[in-house]
Enzyme design. Structure first.
Site, PDB file in Angstrom:
ATOM      1  CB  VAL A 223      11.941  -3.687  -6.023  1.00 50.74           C
ATOM      2  CG1 VAL A 223      11.290  -4.936  -6.614  1.00 50.74           C
ATOM      3  CG2 VAL A 223      12.694  -2.933  -7.103  1.00 50.74           C
TER       4      VAL A 223
ATOM      5  CG  ASN B 230      -3.406   5.391   8.932  1.00 50.42           C
ATOM      6  OD1 ASN B 230      -3.105   5.698  10.086  1.00 50.42           O
ATOM      7  ND2 ASN B 230      -2.822   4.372   8.307  1.00 50.42           N
TER       8      ASN B 230
ATOM      9  N   GLY C  64     -13.906   7.028   3.865  1.00 44.56           N
ATOM     10  CA  GLY C  64     -13.579   8.314   3.284  1.00 44.56           C
ATOM     11  C   GLY C  64     -12.452   9.020   4.008  1.00 44.56           C
TER      12      GLY C  64
ATOM     13  CB  THR D 214      -0.476  -2.671  -1.979  1.00 41.62           C
ATOM     14  OG1 THR D 214      -0.648  -3.871  -1.249  1.00 41.62           O
ATOM     15  CG2 THR D 214       0.978  -2.226  -1.908  1.00 41.62           C
TER      16      THR D 214
ATOM     17  CG  ASP E  23       1.981   5.483  -0.800  1.00 39.75           C
ATOM     18  OD1 ASP E  23       2.002   6.082   0.287  1.00 39.75           O
ATOM     19  OD2 ASP E  23       2.518   4.373  -0.991  1.00 39.75           O
TER      20      ASP E  23
ATOM     21  N   GLY F 104      -7.267  -3.124  -8.519  1.00 41.92           N
ATOM     22  CA  GLY F 104      -6.275  -3.941  -9.205  1.00 41.92           C
ATOM     23  C   GLY F 104      -5.134  -4.270  -8.268  1.00 41.92           C
TER      24      GLY F 104
ATOM     25  CB  SER G 146      -3.504  -0.577  -9.076  1.00 45.01           C
ATOM     26  OG  SER G 146      -3.060   0.225  -8.002  1.00 45.01           O
TER      27      SER G 146
END
Length: 300
Positions: A15, A180, A225, A249, A253, A286, A292
């Protein structure tokens, strides 16, 4: 049902407690936030939702607590019809991520693992075979990751975030490794057995990772990119879609889950990464992670 699964995600479910503020606090500083929200998150659950929304029949395997947060953590996965039959209930509480987001869409995140710490080798072994493209991250114990790789019947996508220690053989079994630029340098440090991360440019890091034995690597570069590197082929840099970011955020993922979905449908790695970049670009417009994510493929 299991034979119809195209993507299986073994990983974390949290959560997210997200505070929205003008700027992030410095060490020892208190900053008043404008608002907060509770929402489902966790890298594994985020990726499972993204894969399902990107068009792949997806199963999520993980653990939640016997608490009120569990329903929040799994709610959007249930709504999207992600298969949850092998999600365990733990005596530990559902994992929690404490997120701060500033007006420039930068964030800082602290994660309390809770039930996710129980997704170890014993738990994965109890789950049995893992079908389709298997996706893993670094928010469960290393023993759970390696056990999932051993139980995978198909291709393994490893998003080693956060970067944790894995034995060399399992690390090199990723196809692709999705990280990343900062994570890529840390993983190369592991493989080199070096005292410090490299300062090499991302294409050089990608090439060196391939030389260690990885079949393929995708390095995400945020607004720049991503790089796609495959053994025996030129490295490709794919541009990002230009959007106004509100909250990043869960964007990484979203990328990984969408990438796995397209690989399951037979796309090349570059094609899958291009789709995943478009999918992820929609999510930063969003607030929140799962909330989002685009609900219609026509939007991508």
């Amino acid at each position: 049902m299991q034979q119809d699964i195209q993507v299986t995600i073994v990983g974390s479910s949290n959560v997210d407690i997200t505070a929205l503020m003008r700027r992030l606090p410095g060490p020892g500083e208190t900053v008043l936030a404008d608002s907060y929200q509770l929402s489902p998150g966790g890298k594994g659950a985020n990726q499972a939702l993204a894969a399902q929304l990107a068009g792949a029949a997806t199963e999520f395997i993980g653990a939640v607590g016997n608490d009120s947060h569990a329903d929040i953590a799994l709610g959007q996965l249930k709504d999207a019809q992600v298969v949850l039959d092998r999600v365990a209930r733990s005596a530990k509480p559902t994992g929690v991520a404490i997120i701060q987001v500033d007006s420039a869409a930068e964030n800082s995140i602290a994660v309390v693992s809770g039930a996710n710490a129980t997704v170890d080798s014993d738990a994965v072994a109890e789950a049995g075979q893992l079908h389709g493209i298997v996706v893993l991250q670094g928010e469960i114990p290393a023993s759970g990751i390696t056990a999932a790789m051993d139980a995978a019947t198909g291709r393994v996508v490893l998003n080693l975030a956060p970067v944790i220690e894995l034995d060399r053989a399992h690390l090199l079994a990723a196809n692709p490794l999705v990280v990343n630029e900062h994570e890529a340098a840390l993983i190369l440090q592991q493989l080199d057995a070096s005292d410090a991360p490299t300062n090499d440019a991302e294409p050089v890091i990608a090439q060196r990772l391939l030389e260690h034995g990885l079949a393929s690597v995708v390095i995400t570069l945020g607004a720049n990119g991503c790089l796609v590197a495959e053994r025996g082929a030129p490295i490709q840099q794919l541009p990002a879609i230009k959007v106004k970011a509100v909250d990043t955020t869960g964007a990484g993922d979203a990328f990984t889950g969408a990438l796995a979905a397209r690989l399951a449908h037979g796309d090349s790695l570059a094609q899958a990464a291009g789709f995943a970049g478009r999918f992820a670009a929609l999510t930063v417009q969003g607030h929140g992670a799962q909330s989002s994510y685009p609900r219609h493929l026509a939007d991508i």
